[in-house]
Motif scaffolding. Structure first.
Motif, PDB file in Angstrom:
ATOM      1  N   LEU A  88       0.499 -11.966  -3.192  1.00  0.00           N
ATOM      2  CA  LEU A  88       0.366 -10.516  -3.041  1.00  0.00           C
ATOM      3  C   LEU A  88       0.836 -10.076  -1.658  1.00  0.00           C
ATOM      4  O   LEU A  88       1.576  -9.086  -1.522  1.00  0.00           O
ATOM      5  CB  LEU A  88      -1.085 -10.095  -3.259  1.00  0.00           C
ATOM      6  CG  LEU A  88      -1.402  -8.613  -3.002  1.00  0.00           C
ATOM      7  CD1 LEU A  88      -0.574  -7.716  -3.918  1.00  0.00           C
ATOM      8  CD2 LEU A  88      -2.899  -8.355  -3.182  1.00  0.00           C
ATOM      9  N   GLU A  89       0.420 -10.818  -0.634  1.00  0.00           N
ATOM     10  CA  GLU A  89       0.860 -10.490   0.721  1.00  0.00           C
ATOM     11  C   GLU A  89       2.381 -10.551   0.823  1.00  0.00           C
ATOM     12  O   GLU A  89       3.015  -9.711   1.470  1.00  0.00           O
ATOM     13  CB  GLU A  89       0.227 -11.449   1.730  1.00  0.00           C
ATOM     14  CG  GLU A  89       0.580 -11.133   3.175  1.00  0.00           C
ATOM     15  CD  GLU A  89      -0.063 -12.080   4.170  1.00  0.00           C
ATOM     16  OE1 GLU A  89       0.268 -11.979   5.371  1.00  0.00           O
ATOM     17  OE2 GLU A  89      -0.889 -12.921   3.753  1.00  0.00           O
ATOM     18  N   GLY A  90       2.968 -11.553   0.169  1.00  0.00           N
ATOM     19  CA  GLY A  90       4.418 -11.693   0.199  1.00  0.00           C
ATOM     20  C   GLY A  90       5.136 -10.504  -0.421  1.00  0.00           C
ATOM     21  O   GLY A  90       6.162 -10.042   0.093  1.00  0.00           O
ATOM     22  N   TYR A  91       4.611 -10.004  -1.528  1.00  0.00           N
ATOM     23  CA  TYR A  91       5.242  -8.860  -2.192  1.00  0.00           C
ATOM     24  C   TYR A  91       5.133  -7.591  -1.347  1.00  0.00           C
ATOM     25  O   TYR A  91       5.912  -6.652  -1.529  1.00  0.00           O
ATOM     26  CB  TYR A  91       4.608  -8.634  -3.565  1.00  0.00           C
ATOM     27  CG  TYR A  91       5.316  -9.366  -4.676  1.00  0.00           C
ATOM     28  CD1 TYR A  91       6.070  -8.684  -5.620  1.00  0.00           C
ATOM     29  CD2 TYR A  91       5.252 -10.753  -4.768  1.00  0.00           C
ATOM     30  CE1 TYR A  91       6.729  -9.361  -6.638  1.00  0.00           C
ATOM     31  CE2 TYR A  91       5.905 -11.439  -5.773  1.00  0.00           C
ATOM     32  CZ  TYR A  91       6.645 -10.739  -6.706  1.00  0.00           C
ATOM     33  OH  TYR A  91       7.305 -11.408  -7.701  1.00  0.00           O
ATOM     34  N   ARG A  92       4.185  -7.559  -0.440  1.00  0.00           N
ATOM     35  CA  ARG A  92       4.012  -6.388   0.415  1.00  0.00           C
ATOM     36  C   ARG A  92       4.852  -6.460   1.686  1.00  0.00           C
ATOM     37  O   ARG A  92       4.881  -5.508   2.460  1.00  0.00           O
ATOM     38  CB  ARG A  92       2.530  -6.241   0.774  1.00  0.00           C
ATOM     39  CG  ARG A  92       1.673  -5.838  -0.421  1.00  0.00           C
ATOM     40  CD  ARG A  92       0.195  -5.861  -0.088  1.00  0.00           C
ATOM     41  NE  ARG A  92      -0.609  -5.306  -1.177  1.00  0.00           N
ATOM     42  CZ  ARG A  92      -1.944  -5.333  -1.214  1.00  0.00           C
ATOM     43  NH1 ARG A  92      -2.619  -5.901  -0.217  1.00  0.00           N
ATOM     44  NH2 ARG A  92      -2.590  -4.808  -2.239  1.00  0.00           N
ATOM     45  N   ARG A  93       5.518  -7.580   1.899  1.00  0.00           N
ATOM     46  CA  ARG A  93       6.344  -7.761   3.085  1.00  0.00           C
ATOM     47  C   ARG A  93       7.778  -7.303   2.803  1.00  0.00           C
ATOM     48  O   ARG A  93       8.223  -7.274   1.647  1.00  0.00           O
ATOM     49  CB  ARG A  93       6.332  -9.234   3.518  1.00  0.00           C
ATOM     50  CG  ARG A  93       4.974  -9.713   4.034  1.00  0.00           C
ATOM     51  CD  ARG A  93       5.026 -11.206   4.349  1.00  0.00           C
ATOM     52  NE  ARG A  93       6.003 -11.507   5.375  1.00  0.00           N
ATOM     53  CZ  ARG A  93       5.748 -11.526   6.679  1.00  0.00           C
ATOM     54  NH1 ARG A  93       4.534 -11.249   7.122  1.00  0.00           N
ATOM     55  NH2 ARG A  93       6.700 -11.819   7.554  1.00  0.00           N
ATOM     56  N   PRO A  94       8.531  -6.963   3.853  1.00  0.00           N
ATOM     57  CA  PRO A  94       9.904  -6.474   3.644  1.00  0.00           C
ATOM     58  C   PRO A  94      10.845  -7.517   3.051  1.00  0.00           C
ATOM     59  O   PRO A  94      11.837  -7.159   2.407  1.00  0.00           O
ATOM     60  CB  PRO A  94      10.353  -6.063   5.051  1.00  0.00           C
ATOM     61  CG  PRO A  94       9.437  -6.775   5.998  1.00  0.00           C
ATOM     62  CD  PRO A  94       8.130  -6.890   5.278  1.00  0.00           C
ATOM     63  N   GLU A  95      10.539  -8.820   3.245  1.00  0.00           N
ATOM     64  CA  GLU A  95      11.432  -9.854   2.708  1.00  0.00           C
ATOM     65  C   GLU A  95      11.540  -9.771   1.190  1.00  0.00           C
ATOM     66  O   GLU A  95      12.621  -9.961   0.621  1.00  0.00           O
ATOM     67  CB  GLU A  95      10.944 -11.252   3.097  1.00  0.00           C
ATOM     68  CG  GLU A  95      10.965 -11.534   4.584  1.00  0.00           C
ATOM     69  CD  GLU A  95       9.597 -11.356   5.202  1.00  0.00           C
ATOM     70  OE1 GLU A  95       8.925 -10.349   4.880  1.00  0.00           O
ATOM     71  OE2 GLU A  95       9.196 -12.221   6.009  1.00  0.00           O
TER      72      GLU A  95
END
Length: 252
Positions: A229-236
């Motif tokens: 979830l944190e990854g999907y919220r990051r610009p990458e």
């Protein structure tokens, strides 16, 4: 006295062990240089992945220098014990071992400390501790057991086996066996692949693999879900999915 050479090409660092007279055994000055190399990889944000190899077409590493152990008074009732080197597991960045010739004792431990291992057909690897009247150490036992399982680790360690590259690949200790002349090119190709990914996603993937094994299955899944979830919220992630839709390479 051996040397450790450190170089950076783009996002890839290469650490070369250079002590050809003793199959690239690590002496005291080299230990300090390896530690310094680890620190350089860790603090330089431009570096995304590192390769460890032996100099020239010689061995990966035949272990620690016995003369060096004597110099630091490693043995005896008040001995300081073996010096500690292998430790990439705690790094934020992945390491690749490019293995030719011997990877024995501490050299075997150094290869195990890397995330990926490619070995030439000539490579031979294994522990030497029991043959020398010592517990292997250098984190070998813990890493080997986690990599290939308790039963196989017992066989390798208690019999002090020297594994050929073909067997090491068969039991999952080496990720790929290639012709000797292709070892460094293969390691570099892997490094280039990893270097194209987002550093944060690579770091989190490594953490989930290494640190979730002590959790229950439900706890591990919950942690993985939080990281995803944190990854999907990051610009990458936005860049990656947008690039896929636009049929271009993402810029991480």
């Amino acid at each position: 006295m051996g040397r450790v050479h450190f170089s950076v090409d783009g996002h890839i660092a290469t650490i070369v062990l250079d002590n050809p007279e003793s199959h690239n055994a690590v002496d005291a000055p080299m230990r300090a240089e390896i530690e310094a190399s680890y620190k350089r990889v860790e603090v330089d944000d431009a570096i995304r992945v590192a390769i460890i190899r032996g100099a020239g077409n010689g061995s990966f590493c035949s272990g620690g220098s016995i003369d060096g152990y004597l110099e630091i008074k490693a043995f005896g009732p008040d001995g300081c014990g073996p010096p500690k080197i292998p430790r990439p597991h705690g790094s934020r960045k992945p390491y690749i071992a490019a293995m030719l010739g011997y990877a024995l004792g501490g050299g075997f431990a150094l290869a195990l400390a890397c995330d990926l291992r490619v070995a030439g057909r000539s490579a031979e690897m294994g522990p030497t501790g029991l043959k020398l009247g010592a517990v292997q150490g250098a984190q070998t036992i813990s890493r080997l057991t986690r990599l290939i399982g308790q039963s196989r680790a017992l066989g390798v360690l208690l019999l002090s086996k020297r594994l050929k590259a073909e067997e090491a690949e068969r039991i999952g200790l080496v990720h790929e066996m290639v012709d000797d002349e292709a070892v460094f090119d293969t390691a570099l190709a892997w490094a280039r692949t990893i270097a194209e990914f987002s550093p944060w996603t690579v770091e989190m993937t490594r953490r989930l693999i290494y640190e979730a094994h002590h959790l229950s299955f439900d706890e591990a899944i919950a942690w993985e879900d939080r990281i995803a979830l944190e990854g999907y919220r990051r610009p990458e992630a936005l860049e990656g999915f947008t690039a896929f839709k636009e049929r271009r390479r993402p810029k991480f």
